[in-house]
Design a protein around this motif. Sequence first.
Motif, PDB file in Angstrom:
ATOM      1  N   ILE A 189       0.762  -0.753   0.326  1.00 50.60           N
ATOM      2  CA  ILE A 189      -0.478   0.231  -0.172  1.00 50.60           C
ATOM      3  C   ILE A 189       0.933   1.370   0.280  1.00 50.60           C
ATOM      4  N   ASN A 190       0.854   2.536  -1.230  1.00 55.54           N
ATOM      5  CA  ASN A 190       1.348   3.443  -0.839  1.00 55.54           C
ATOM      6  C   ASN A 190      -0.375   4.246  -0.352  1.00 55.54           C
ATOM      7  N   PRO A 191       0.648   4.919   0.466  1.00 57.33           N
ATOM      8  CA  PRO A 191      -0.574   5.817   1.007  1.00 57.33           C
ATOM      9  C   PRO A 191      -1.492   6.608   0.097  1.00 57.33           C
ATOM     10  N   ASP A 192      -0.495   7.376  -0.595  1.00 56.78           N
ATOM     11  CA  ASP A 192      -0.849   8.764  -1.435  1.00 56.78           C
ATOM     12  C   ASP A 192      -2.079   7.804  -2.962  1.00 56.78           C
ATOM     13  N   VAL A 193      -1.577   6.686  -2.244  1.00 50.91           N
ATOM     14  CA  VAL A 193      -2.306   6.001  -3.937  1.00 50.91           C
ATOM     15  C   VAL A 193      -3.407   5.670  -2.942  1.00 50.91           C
ATOM     16  N   GLU A 194      -4.903   6.181  -3.885  1.00 50.45           N
ATOM     17  CA  GLU A 194      -6.146   5.388  -3.727  1.00 50.45           C
ATOM     18  C   GLU A 194      -6.894   4.217  -4.051  1.00 50.45           C
ATOM     19  N   TYR A 195      -6.722   2.824  -3.813  1.00 48.05           N
ATOM     20  CA  TYR A 195      -6.811   1.884  -4.303  1.00 48.05           C
ATOM     21  C   TYR A 195      -8.493   1.279  -4.663  1.00 48.05           C
ATOM     22  N   ASN A 196      -9.149   1.344  -5.497  1.00 45.87           N
ATOM     23  CA  ASN A 196     -10.578   0.503  -5.623  1.00 45.87           C
ATOM     24  C   ASN A 196     -10.304  -0.395  -6.141  1.00 45.87           C
ATOM     25  N   ALA A 197     -11.251  -1.032  -6.390  1.00 48.79           N
ATOM     26  CA  ALA A 197     -12.371  -2.265  -7.071  1.00 48.79           C
ATOM     27  C   ALA A 197     -13.326  -2.110  -8.393  1.00 48.79           C
ATOM     28  N   LEU A 198     -13.639  -2.611  -9.191  1.00 47.45           N
ATOM     29  CA  LEU A 198     -15.300  -2.427  -9.808  1.00 47.45           C
ATOM     30  C   LEU A 198     -16.180  -3.449  -9.290  1.00 47.45           C
ATOM     31  N   TRP A 199     -16.770  -2.921  -8.811  1.00 48.58           N
ATOM     32  CA  TRP A 199     -17.940  -3.914  -8.480  1.00 48.58           C
ATOM     33  C   TRP A 199     -19.592  -3.436  -8.774  1.00 48.58           C
TER      34      TRP A 199
END
Lengths: 320, 320
Positions: free
Chosen positions: B72-82
Amino acid sequence: MSNLPKAITIYEEGPREGFQYEKGPIPTEAKIRLIDSLSVSGLRYIQIGSFVDPRRVPGMADTEAVAHGIKINPDVEYNALWMNVRGMKQALAIAHLHVDGKVRVYPSKTFLEKNLQRTSEGNRQKNVELIAQCKALGVPVAEASISSAFGCNFEGEIPLSTVMALVDEVVETFAENDCTIKHLVLADTMAWGTPVAMQRMIGAIQDKYPEITLRMHLHDTRGLGLANAYAALSMGVAHFDSSIAGLGGCPFAAHRGAAGNVCTEDLVAMCHEIGVETGTDLDALVESSMIAREVVGHDLPGRVAIAGTLSALRRKPRGC
Amino acid sequence: MSNLPKAITIYEEGPREGFQYEKGPIPTEAKIRLIDSLSVSGLRYIQIGSFVDPRRVPGMADTEAVAHGIKINPDVEYNALWMNVRGMKQALAIAHLHVDGKVRVYPSKTFLEKNLQRTSEGNRQKNVELIAQCKALGVPVAEASISSAFGCNFEGEIPLSTVMALVDEVVETFAENDCTIKHLVLADTMAWGTPVAMQRMIGAIQDKYPEITLRMHLHDTRGLGLANAYAALSMGVAHFDSSIAGLGGCPFAAHRGAAGNVCTEDLVAMCHEIGVETGTDLDALVESSMIAREVVGHDLPGRVAIAGTLSALRRKPRGC
């Protein structure tokens, strides 16, 4: 916002661009097959090869045989590339090749040296000599081209002022020799151009020389070929070189990757979709594009031939 | 002539687009390697996969493992498709995934049926239910997307009036449910868009809803990805989905050929060359692009990673 032309004219350079760049050897018969297929696609200008030193460009050694082997469509003007009087005479010896003189200028001194082994002053003198020799042989001098007009792998950015000075020089050279420029070709030989740079340079030349017809020669090395073509279209430019399936690249430009000209059928597809006529049959071009892949023995950058055309999807939805 | 933004934000979708589309199987470790490399490229938004039915999209069966495996890079917002509440709950169960609700509308009834097995009215009801469920779970509903907004392989052209009616519907749905649209995504899912169509649709929406921020999701199936992106940029659009190396495609869109999203590093290269900031490191993206090729085991459509960047040529002329 945009000044799209009603129709454009396409100058097909795939055979020349591709056969000079591909590792080869490509059989003469295969080259003829590709050109014959392009001849019935509605294209009006096809460059079939070049008369250059076969030691430097081995893929062009059979240009004469190619020229004699193709089925001539009287509606098509066939031509070949040449860089000196020797090459011009080889082209002139073939009755069905159209020959006219072309003045080439190079904002990048390094590329000029690598491509033609000349200095800028030496190139200027050669151009004046060329015009005289064309006149002596009854060959019209109608075109000027600015190579690597937007940037150069050897020298980096090309300032607009450098290009404008070369345009002035070219206009002067033509005037001094009682010639008229039919087309001024802006060549993004090494794919440094952007849509913004296109609009800036085209606008500057249109402002200063509204009587000059511009023609774009856009390499797609970094994927901007169609974006740049659209930028030029939106400035009213109506003449484009292109390459079936995106064939090609310059062997002396220090390229890597898919270095060919903007892809003919992708350009045509874009134009048709935005209401700009090309006079060509997209389905026929797609067929030529698949032949081009067979001829070179590997995939090529063009997208539409593989993805399918929108017009085919309209005729047969879900058909892909 | 143009209203280029000073900077754009990129929403990287390569991992999701690519892993759903590639024949695979791609090892979980390889997916993690690609995402970790993207995480240090300056990208701020990365979609790592999707929580969908693994029987329909087998390449997404390991999304949870991927989510747990990445650095995890705290500057990145990770998301997933659903696509439904079940998927949303799977995403919510992973603490470091950002989750927000997305309303999806479909001008093409056929694509809606094929992709989600719903009618238009059924989809509208599902969207209202989704908003209620998001609220119950404390998930903000911030986005709306219009799929195949420019045309559809099943239904052909999408009239602008149809899209505008859907935008009205979406705005109404949000207002009725006390939500605010952060982004309205115009998705050219099946690559029917052209620069002219981009400008027309973007202009119409900007005129009617100046407060709505538009985001483009442009597939490059017919080679117009960057031309369309440039057209959107020239209208001031500053938010773009893209896909490293041009990975991807929708398995239900009846595509052929290189069907991925516009290529991240090619988009970034274009932006940097025309003076539009992206906040990303192009060299790092080129590295990720080469990793993407290793991960999928074949070449991918992106050009700049193979051709070399202009910035590298500026640092080291003739170096390519």
